[in-house]
Structures are given as C-alpha cells and as structure tokens.
Design a protein around this motif. Structure first.
Motif, PDB file in Angstrom:
ATOM      1  N   ASP C  25      -5.316 -15.562   1.067  1.00  0.00           N
ATOM      2  CA  ASP C  25      -6.433 -15.216  -0.459  1.00  0.00           C
ATOM      3  C   ASP C  25      -7.211 -14.513   1.134  1.00  0.00           C
ATOM      4  OD1 ASP C  25      -7.752 -15.343  -2.233  1.00  0.00           O
ATOM      5  OD2 ASP C  25      -9.245 -16.635  -2.572  1.00  0.00           O
ATOM      6  N   ARG C  26      -6.792 -13.630   1.324  1.00  0.00           N
ATOM      7  CA  ARG C  26      -7.429 -12.939   2.288  1.00  0.00           C
ATOM      8  C   ARG C  26      -7.790 -11.486   1.884  1.00  0.00           C
ATOM      9  NH1 ARG C  26      -5.238 -12.947   7.409  1.00  0.00           N
ATOM     10  NH2 ARG C  26      -5.399 -10.881   8.064  1.00  0.00           N
ATOM     11  N   TYR C  27      -8.806 -11.053   2.312  1.00  0.00           N
ATOM     12  CA  TYR C  27      -9.185 -10.013   1.770  1.00  0.00           C
ATOM     13  C   TYR C  27      -8.929  -9.068   1.208  1.00  0.00           C
ATOM     14  CZ  TYR C  27     -13.730  -6.648   1.011  1.00  0.00           C
ATOM     15  OH  TYR C  27     -14.132  -5.403   0.550  1.00  0.00           O
ATOM     16  N   CYS C  28      -9.323  -8.804  -0.260  1.00  0.00           N
ATOM     17  CA  CYS C  28      -8.402  -7.545  -1.164  1.00  0.00           C
ATOM     18  C   CYS C  28      -8.025  -5.895  -0.294  1.00  0.00           C
ATOM     19  CB  CYS C  28      -8.762  -7.353  -2.180  1.00  0.00           C
ATOM     20  SG  CYS C  28      -8.894  -8.941  -3.467  1.00  0.00           S
ATOM     21  N   VAL C  29      -9.143  -5.417   0.314  1.00  0.00           N
ATOM     22  CA  VAL C  29      -8.688  -4.175   1.084  1.00  0.00           C
ATOM     23  C   VAL C  29      -8.187  -4.139   2.629  1.00  0.00           C
ATOM     24  CG1 VAL C  29     -10.266  -2.816   2.395  1.00  0.00           C
ATOM     25  CG2 VAL C  29     -11.409  -3.675   0.308  1.00  0.00           C
ATOM     26  N   ASP C  30      -7.772  -5.381   2.651  1.00  0.00           N
ATOM     27  CA  ASP C  30      -7.092  -5.087   3.600  1.00  0.00           C
ATOM     28  C   ASP C  30      -5.794  -5.415   3.489  1.00  0.00           C
ATOM     29  OD1 ASP C  30      -9.301  -5.662   5.841  1.00  0.00           O
ATOM     30  OD2 ASP C  30      -9.398  -7.843   5.938  1.00  0.00           O
ATOM     31  N   ILE C  31      -5.243  -6.579   2.677  1.00  0.00           N
ATOM     32  CA  ILE C  31      -3.695  -6.860   2.372  1.00  0.00           C
ATOM     33  C   ILE C  31      -3.848  -4.722   1.838  1.00  0.00           C
ATOM     34  CG2 ILE C  31      -2.564  -7.090   0.031  1.00  0.00           C
ATOM     35  CD1 ILE C  31      -4.253  -9.885   0.199  1.00  0.00           C
ATOM     36  N   LEU C  32      -4.496  -3.889   0.630  1.00  0.00           N
ATOM     37  CA  LEU C  32      -3.993  -2.478   0.255  1.00  0.00           C
ATOM     38  C   LEU C  32      -4.562  -1.794   1.484  1.00  0.00           C
ATOM     39  CD1 LEU C  32      -6.953  -2.678  -2.385  1.00  0.00           C
ATOM     40  CD2 LEU C  32      -4.512  -2.927  -2.572  1.00  0.00           C
ATOM     41  N   VAL C  33      -4.450  -1.843   2.119  1.00  0.00           N
ATOM     42  CA  VAL C  33      -4.244  -1.253   3.428  1.00  0.00           C
ATOM     43  C   VAL C  33      -2.881  -1.622   4.447  1.00  0.00           C
ATOM     44  CG1 VAL C  33      -5.197  -0.674   5.905  1.00  0.00           C
ATOM     45  CG2 VAL C  33      -6.687  -1.102   4.530  1.00  0.00           C
ATOM     46  N   GLN C  34      -2.993  -2.826   4.125  1.00  0.00           N
ATOM     47  CA  GLN C  34      -1.389  -3.494   4.564  1.00  0.00           C
ATOM     48  C   GLN C  34      -0.506  -2.573   3.664  1.00  0.00           C
ATOM     49  OE1 GLN C  34       0.266  -4.589   7.646  1.00  0.00           O
ATOM     50  NE2 GLN C  34      -1.657  -4.292   8.110  1.00  0.00           N
ATOM     51  N   ILE C  35      -0.190  -2.829   2.100  1.00  0.00           N
ATOM     52  CA  ILE C  35       0.542  -1.883   1.226  1.00  0.00           C
ATOM     53  C   ILE C  35       0.794  -1.001   1.783  1.00  0.00           C
ATOM     54  CG2 ILE C  35       0.744  -1.830  -0.937  1.00  0.00           C
ATOM     55  CD1 ILE C  35      -0.439  -4.650  -1.384  1.00  0.00           C
ATOM     56  N   SER C  36       0.012   0.298   1.975  1.00  0.00           N
ATOM     57  CA  SER C  36      -0.245   1.284   1.718  1.00  0.00           C
ATOM     58  C   SER C  36       0.086   1.508   2.724  1.00  0.00           C
ATOM     59  CB  SER C  36      -1.582   2.047   1.959  1.00  0.00           C
ATOM     60  OG  SER C  36      -2.149   2.280   3.248  1.00  0.00           O
ATOM     61  N   ALA C  37       0.524   0.631   4.663  1.00  0.00           N
ATOM     62  CA  ALA C  37       1.033   1.084   5.404  1.00  0.00           C
ATOM     63  C   ALA C  37       2.917   0.416   4.867  1.00  0.00           C
ATOM     64  CB  ALA C  37       1.193  -0.070   6.346  1.00  0.00           C
ATOM     65  N   ILE C  38       2.895  -0.146   4.386  1.00  0.00           N
ATOM     66  CA  ILE C  38       4.579  -0.004   4.355  1.00  0.00           C
ATOM     67  C   ILE C  38       4.573   0.865   2.807  1.00  0.00           C
ATOM     68  CG2 ILE C  38       5.953  -1.442   2.996  1.00  0.00           C
ATOM     69  CD1 ILE C  38       5.121  -3.922   2.918  1.00  0.00           C
ATOM     70  N   GLN C  39       4.351   1.751   1.945  1.00  0.00           N
ATOM     71  CA  GLN C  39       4.291   2.452   1.494  1.00  0.00           C
ATOM     72  C   GLN C  39       4.894   3.823   2.670  1.00  0.00           C
ATOM     73  OE1 GLN C  39       1.246   2.925  -1.401  1.00  0.00           O
ATOM     74  NE2 GLN C  39       2.590   2.233  -3.357  1.00  0.00           N
ATOM     75  N   SER C  40       3.720   4.143   3.272  1.00  0.00           N
ATOM     76  CA  SER C  40       4.389   5.296   4.038  1.00  0.00           C
ATOM     77  C   SER C  40       5.751   5.090   5.294  1.00  0.00           C
ATOM     78  CB  SER C  40       3.482   5.122   5.382  1.00  0.00           C
ATOM     79  OG  SER C  40       2.159   5.548   5.281  1.00  0.00           O
ATOM     80  N   ALA C  41       5.693   3.619   5.371  1.00  0.00           N
ATOM     81  CA  ALA C  41       7.388   3.273   6.261  1.00  0.00           C
ATOM     82  C   ALA C  41       8.114   3.214   5.306  1.00  0.00           C
ATOM     83  CB  ALA C  41       7.173   2.131   6.787  1.00  0.00           C
ATOM     84  N   LEU C  42       8.229   3.011   3.526  1.00  0.00           N
ATOM     85  CA  LEU C  42       9.074   3.842   3.134  1.00  0.00           C
ATOM     86  C   LEU C  42       9.699   5.072   3.001  1.00  0.00           C
ATOM     87  CD1 LEU C  42       9.272   0.990   0.524  1.00  0.00           C
ATOM     88  CD2 LEU C  42      11.101   1.336   1.424  1.00  0.00           C
ATOM     89  N   LYS C  43       8.582   5.873   2.642  1.00  0.00           N
ATOM     90  CA  LYS C  43       8.443   7.153   2.339  1.00  0.00           C
ATOM     91  C   LYS C  43       9.152   7.748   3.857  1.00  0.00           C
ATOM     92  CE  LYS C  43       4.682   8.708   0.230  1.00  0.00           C
ATOM     93  NZ  LYS C  43       3.505  10.324   0.128  1.00  0.00           N
ATOM     94  N   GLN C  44       9.087   7.102   4.482  1.00  0.00           N
ATOM     95  CA  GLN C  44       9.478   7.885   5.791  1.00  0.00           C
ATOM     96  C   GLN C  44      11.506   7.275   5.979  1.00  0.00           C
ATOM     97  OE1 GLN C  44       8.737   9.731   7.828  1.00  0.00           O
ATOM     98  NE2 GLN C  44       6.485  10.046   6.878  1.00  0.00           N
ATOM     99  N   VAL C  45      11.512   6.176   5.406  1.00  0.00           N
ATOM    100  CA  VAL C  45      13.049   5.875   5.459  1.00  0.00           C
ATOM    101  C   VAL C  45      13.340   6.785   4.314  1.00  0.00           C
ATOM    102  CG1 VAL C  45      14.702   4.199   4.334  1.00  0.00           C
ATOM    103  CG2 VAL C  45      12.667   3.352   6.079  1.00  0.00           C
ATOM    104  N   GLY C  46      12.617   7.103   3.204  1.00  0.00           N
ATOM    105  CA  GLY C  46      13.147   8.146   2.401  1.00  0.00           C
ATOM    106  C   GLY C  46      13.418   9.567   2.954  1.00  0.00           C
ATOM    107  N   PHE C  47      12.786   9.836   3.572  1.00  0.00           N
ATOM    108  CA  PHE C  47      13.015  11.282   3.775  1.00  0.00           C
ATOM    109  C   PHE C  47      13.886  11.423   4.747  1.00  0.00           C
ATOM    110  CE2 PHE C  47       8.006  12.495   2.495  1.00  0.00           C
ATOM    111  CZ  PHE C  47       8.589  13.072   1.750  1.00  0.00           C
ATOM    112  N   SER C  48      13.629   9.927   5.542  1.00  0.00           N
ATOM    113  CA  SER C  48      15.252   9.570   7.034  1.00  0.00           C
ATOM    114  C   SER C  48      16.586  10.671   5.868  1.00  0.00           C
ATOM    115  CB  SER C  48      14.936   9.565   7.710  1.00  0.00           C
ATOM    116  OG  SER C  48      14.305   8.992   8.559  1.00  0.00           O
ATOM    117  N   ILE C  49      16.097   9.573   4.994  1.00  0.00           N
ATOM    118  CA  ILE C  49      18.288   9.287   4.041  1.00  0.00           C
ATOM    119  C   ILE C  49      18.526  10.943   3.575  1.00  0.00           C
ATOM    120  CG2 ILE C  49      19.070   8.177   2.121  1.00  0.00           C
ATOM    121  CD1 ILE C  49      16.957   5.790   2.784  1.00  0.00           C
ATOM    122  N   THR C  50      16.934  10.814   3.247  1.00  0.00           N
ATOM    123  CA  THR C  50      16.952  12.783   2.268  1.00  0.00           C
ATOM    124  C   THR C  50      17.879  14.102   2.800  1.00  0.00           C
ATOM    125  OG1 THR C  50      15.524  12.115   0.881  1.00  0.00           O
ATOM    126  CG2 THR C  50      15.651  13.681   0.460  1.00  0.00           C
TER     127      THR C  50
END
Lengths: 83, 83, 83, 83
Positions: C25-50
């Motif tokens: 039950d950690r602070y929502c905003v901290d969770i959202l920051v982590q989710i957006s970090a994962i999205q950036s990382a996934l996007k980078q993987v997507g670009f490498s594969i593209t």
C-alpha cells in the motif's frame, strides 16, 4: 502529397476551432477531446510521411548498400515521435 | 486563458509551416521533426487545460461531494488523451 | 540479443517490485513513477528490436525487391506500438 | 488492490514470455506485438492507480482546502506518464 496537404489544412482548421472554444470558455473536457482528435490526425500524417520515407529514401539507401546511416536517422526520428 | 490561445496560434502557424514543407517536397525527416514538435506543443496545451479543469470543475465537484462522476469523466479523457 | 534478454530480466524484476509496492500500500504517486520507468524501459527494448528488424528482415526484403509487404507490416506494428 | 496485483503478475509472466521469444529468436514483429500488449496492460494498471489516487489522496486534500500541491504533483506524474 496533395492528400497530406489537405489533411494538414483540416488540422489547421481544427486548431483554429480550439482557439475559439478556449476564447468562448467552453467546457474543458470538450476542448481536451478536440485536442486529442488533432493529435490522432497529426499522428496519422506522421505515419504517412514515415511510410513514404521508408518506401523511398530508406529503401534507396538500402539498395545502394548505404542503409546504416539512414536507418539510424529513421530510428532517432521514431524515438522523438513516440515521446 | 490568453496564454493558451497564443500557444494555439503558434501551433496553427506551425501546422501551416508543415503544409509548406510538404508542398516544397522537403526532406521527410525534417517534416517529421516538425510534426513531433507540434505534438509536444499540443500536449503541453492539453496538460494546461487538464490542470485548469482539475483545479476548477473537478475540485468544485469534490468539495460538493459530487466528485465521482467528474473524476470518471476526467479518467476517460485522460485515457483518450494518452492514446 | 543477450543484452535485450538482460534488459527484459531487469524489467521483470521491476514489475515484481511494483507488485510489492501495491501489496504494501505504498504511495500511489511513487508506484506511478515506477510504472512509467518500466514503460520507458520497454519502449527502449521495442526500439532495439525494431532497429534490428529494419537492419535485417526489412533490409533483406528491400534488397530482393520485395520490400513493399515487409514495410506495410512494419508500419502496422509501429502504429500499434505508438498507441 | 488484489485485482491490480493479479494484473501485475500477468504482466510479469508476459515479460518472461518475451524473454523466451527473444532467446528462441522468434520473428521480431511477433515480439513487438507482444511488447505493445504489455504496454497497454501497464497503461491500464497506471490508469487504475491514478483513478484510485484521485478518488482518495487528491479528493481528501481538496476537501481539506489543500488541493494545490497534490494537484501539481498529480500533473507532474501525468506528464511523466505520457512520455
């Protein structure tokens, strides 16, 4: 390319429409829906130009064995585009 | 809101600039960079309007104990916006 | 490709970290920051594969004069990716 | 929140699935389609947490007349999220 110019003219009109909505103090959510419609339309234009670019410049460079630089440039624009 | 109208006027000018670039058959990558600049600018306008909306309509509704519907509407526009 | 597998392992760990944050039950905003970090990382993987895909499959198809279908497929995946 | 944890577990499994696809040298486009599916799923989780955050923390702060800071923080996370 005339098709793309026409789409851009429509987008220009939509941007003007939003100015009017803001000046008339229209409901924020309605304005946001319009902005997101413009963003979709711009994205479509971006994709059309990207496809054209790959079909011409990128393909020509690849055929001449000089694809590397052109592909790196394409990737960099795709990254900027997806921000 | 005048600041937002001014930003939209600048965006309108940028869209017109891209029409010219397309008509003059300018390099695709340069056009794509311009399109992504407009998308950033539009996104900023969208955020300003969203913030204004939360500070006014959404806050007022919450204070009156009627936040639920307004928040649902906000979420739906945020989802559309992020597509 | 080992580099991409390693990045995906790190992303897997980040997703697990978010599960823990939600359970604790950690602070929502901290969770959202982590989710957006994962999205950036996934996007980078997507670009490498593209990029890899364009450098190999797409380039090969173009050299053999069969680029059209491969480019159409690439565009369709880029569109889905940018949603 | 259990629903969100379950969705994150599914996402974790999907990330592991992509690792396997990369190791087995599967077709790039198939991998990209899977990555974009994970991104959609993560976005949905992000929206659920955002909605929860607005319904609780942000609403409480607004009711106590202390909305300003919380709304500024929310806007900043929405901006990061939409990158």
């Amino acid at each position: 390319m005339q098709k793309i110019v026409n789409r851009l003219k429509r987008i220009e009109g939509q941007v003007r429409g939003i100015q009017k909505m803001v000046e008339e103090d229209r409901y924020c959510v309605d304005i946001l829906v319009q902005i997101s419609a413009i963003q979709s339309a711009l994205k479509q234009v971006g994709f059309s130009i990207t496809e054209r670019h790959i079909n011409h410049c990128v393909s020509d460079a690849i055929k001449q064995g000089e694809g590397q630089e052109t592909i790196a440039e394409l990737m960099s624009v795709l990254k900027q585009f997806s921000k």
